[in-house]
Design a protein around this motif. Structure first.
Motif, short mmCIF file in Angstrom:
data_model
loop_
_atom_site.label_atom_id
_atom_site.label_comp_id
_atom_site.label_asym_id
_atom_site.label_seq_id
_atom_site.Cartn_x
_atom_site.Cartn_y
_atom_site.Cartn_z
N SER A 217 0.83 -1.21 0.00
CA SER A 217 0.00 0.00 0.00
C SER A 217 0.86 1.26 0.00
N LEU A 218 1.87 1.28 0.85
CA LEU A 218 2.75 2.46 0.92
C LEU A 218 3.58 2.59 -0.35
N GLY A 219 4.03 1.46 -0.90
CA GLY A 219 4.82 1.53 -2.12
C GLY A 219 4.02 2.05 -3.31
N ILE A 220 2.76 1.60 -3.46
CA ILE A 220 1.91 2.09 -4.55
C ILE A 220 1.63 3.59 -4.37
N ALA A 221 1.35 3.98 -3.13
CA ALA A 221 1.08 5.41 -2.88
C ALA A 221 2.31 6.26 -3.19
N ALA A 222 3.48 5.79 -2.78
CA ALA A 222 4.70 6.57 -3.02
C ALA A 222 5.05 6.63 -4.50
N GLY A 223 4.90 5.52 -5.20
CA GLY A 223 5.29 5.50 -6.61
C GLY A 223 4.32 6.22 -7.53
N TYR A 224 3.04 6.23 -7.17
CA TYR A 224 2.05 6.84 -8.06
C TYR A 224 1.80 8.31 -7.72
N LEU A 225 1.69 8.63 -6.45
CA LEU A 225 1.37 10.01 -6.06
C LEU A 225 2.59 10.90 -6.13
N ARG A 226 3.78 10.35 -5.84
CA ARG A 226 5.04 11.09 -5.86
C ARG A 226 4.93 12.31 -4.92
N GLY A 227 5.73 13.33 -5.15
CA GLY A 227 5.67 14.54 -4.33
C GLY A 227 6.04 14.28 -2.88
N ILE B 227 7.44 8.67 2.63
CA ILE B 227 7.54 7.21 2.71
C ILE B 227 8.96 6.75 2.45
N THR B 228 9.65 7.38 1.51
CA THR B 228 11.05 7.02 1.24
C THR B 228 11.94 7.30 2.44
N ALA B 229 11.73 8.42 3.09
CA ALA B 229 12.51 8.74 4.28
C ALA B 229 12.26 7.73 5.39
N LEU B 230 11.00 7.29 5.53
CA LEU B 230 10.67 6.31 6.56
C LEU B 230 11.33 4.96 6.26
N LEU C 250 5.47 -5.30 11.34
CA LEU C 250 5.71 -3.87 11.24
C LEU C 250 7.17 -3.51 11.02
N THR C 251 8.07 -4.50 11.12
CA THR C 251 9.49 -4.23 10.89
C THR C 251 10.01 -4.87 9.61
N SER C 252 9.14 -5.51 8.84
CA SER C 252 9.62 -6.21 7.64
C SER C 252 8.88 -5.80 6.38
N TRP C 253 8.19 -4.66 6.40
CA TRP C 253 7.43 -4.22 5.24
C TRP C 253 8.27 -3.40 4.26
N VAL C 254 9.48 -3.05 4.64
CA VAL C 254 10.29 -2.12 3.85
C VAL C 254 10.59 -2.68 2.45
N SER C 255 10.95 -3.96 2.37
CA SER C 255 11.28 -4.54 1.07
C SER C 255 10.09 -4.53 0.13
N PHE C 256 8.89 -4.79 0.66
CA PHE C 256 7.68 -4.73 -0.16
C PHE C 256 7.47 -3.31 -0.70
N ALA C 257 7.67 -2.33 0.16
CA ALA C 257 7.44 -0.94 -0.26
C ALA C 257 8.44 -0.51 -1.33
N LYS C 258 9.70 -0.88 -1.18
CA LYS C 258 10.71 -0.44 -2.15
C LYS C 258 10.51 -1.12 -3.51
N LEU C 259 10.22 -2.42 -3.50
CA LEU C 259 9.98 -3.12 -4.76
C LEU C 259 8.74 -2.57 -5.47
N THR C 260 7.67 -2.38 -4.71
CA THR C 260 6.43 -1.90 -5.32
C THR C 260 6.59 -0.48 -5.86
N ARG C 261 7.25 0.37 -5.11
CA ARG C 261 7.46 1.75 -5.55
C ARG C 261 8.24 1.80 -6.86
N ALA C 262 9.31 1.01 -6.96
CA ALA C 262 10.11 1.02 -8.19
C ALA C 262 9.29 0.56 -9.40
N ARG C 263 8.45 -0.44 -9.20
CA ARG C 263 7.63 -0.94 -10.30
C ARG C 263 6.53 0.05 -10.69
#
Length: 284
Positions: A101-111, A117-120, A153-166
């Protein structure tokens, strides 16, 4: 015959995939048959402690022996598999939903959303995973729910980074632009068009994270910060066996020291007797 992409054909032909699938299948099968095992995981028999594999006591056979409290090792292994799978699957599910969810929001909404989300994610990547989990569990207490929430709550980072890049690649595709031109909302575009295209990445990352989180749960239980006894877990079983082995070695060392002291005393007595005998001969 339905068309299969090249990566799928290559995946099914890989021996590593079959070996990993067999191991996971054995663990799942063991977790399913755990309630059918004749011995209960917490049933104690102080007359049959630390017995070897194949030990039989009053008609009950202990295939892998017993532990320091006379509990059946096989039963505890099988029920420990249920705990590990429960924690692993639940934590992976939580991490995948949150990270995707965070990766899609970060990659699509940007700004500013992307920047936040990237800083987090970068902040969490700088923290050692297991130490961060230990700190949370030490503050909140250890239970099944706390362990699942902590690992998730401590292992979601990899999902967010992969999803954001895609998603950054997908947001400029023609069908995305066409859907936006037709007046589709951002929420509809992210859920109907982007999510299905990042789902294969999420499945692959989830399969990798499952084993990692199962090992993390075992590590926390080994340190005494995971699920507490008498619930059987693989980590707590290793910790108990380690403590028993240490006590056994300590006992053997003490016995060896005592035997050495006896040998020294015996040798001293023999030398004293020889000296007395020589002195008697000289006096004669």
């Amino acid at each position: 015959m339905a068309y299969q992409p090249h990566w799928q054909r290559k995946l099914w032909r890989s021996p590593k995939v079959w070996v990993a699938g067999m191991v996971l299948g054995i663990i799942i099968l063991g977790a399913l048959v755990a309630p059918l095992w004749p011995q209960a995981p917490n049933a104690q028999n102080l007359f049959a402690t630390l017995k070897p594999p194949g030990f039989i006591y009053k008609g009950s056979q202990y295939v892998l022996g017993t532990d320091q409290l006379g509990r059946d090792v096989v039963s505890r292994l099988l029920h420990g598999a249920r705990v590990s799978l429960t924690v692993g699957l639940s934590a992976v599910g939580l991490a995948s939903v949150l990270g995707t969810s965070l990766g899609i929001a970060a990659g699509y909404l940007r700004g500013w959303v992307d920047n936040l989300i990237t800083a987090l994610t970068e902040t969490l990547l700088t923290l050692p995973f297991i130490i961060f989990a230990i700190a949370i569990i030490a503050a909140l207490g250890s239970s099944l729910t706390v362990v699942i929430l902590t690992l998730g709550l401590t292992s979601w980072v990899s999902f967010a980074k992969l999803t954001r890049a895609r998603v950054i690649e997908l947001r400029h595709e023609d069908y995305i632009l066409a859907s936006k031109a037709l007046g589709s909302s951002e929420t509809r575009i992210m859920t109907r068009h982007i999510l299905p295209n990042v789902f294969p990445l999420v499945i692959v990352d989830a399969s990798l994270q499952l084993g990692t989180l199962m090992l993390a749960e075992a590590g926390l239980s080994f340190l005494g910060l995971g699920i507490q006894p008498p619930t059987p877990t693989w980590g707590s079983m290793l910790a108990e066996r380690r403590q028993t082995s240490k006590q056994s070695h300590t006992k053997k060392d003490r016995q060896s020291d005592r035997q050495t002291d006896r040998d020294r005393q015996t040798e001293t007595d023999r030398q004293r007797d020889r000296h007395s005998y020589r002195q008697t001969e000289i006096d004669r």
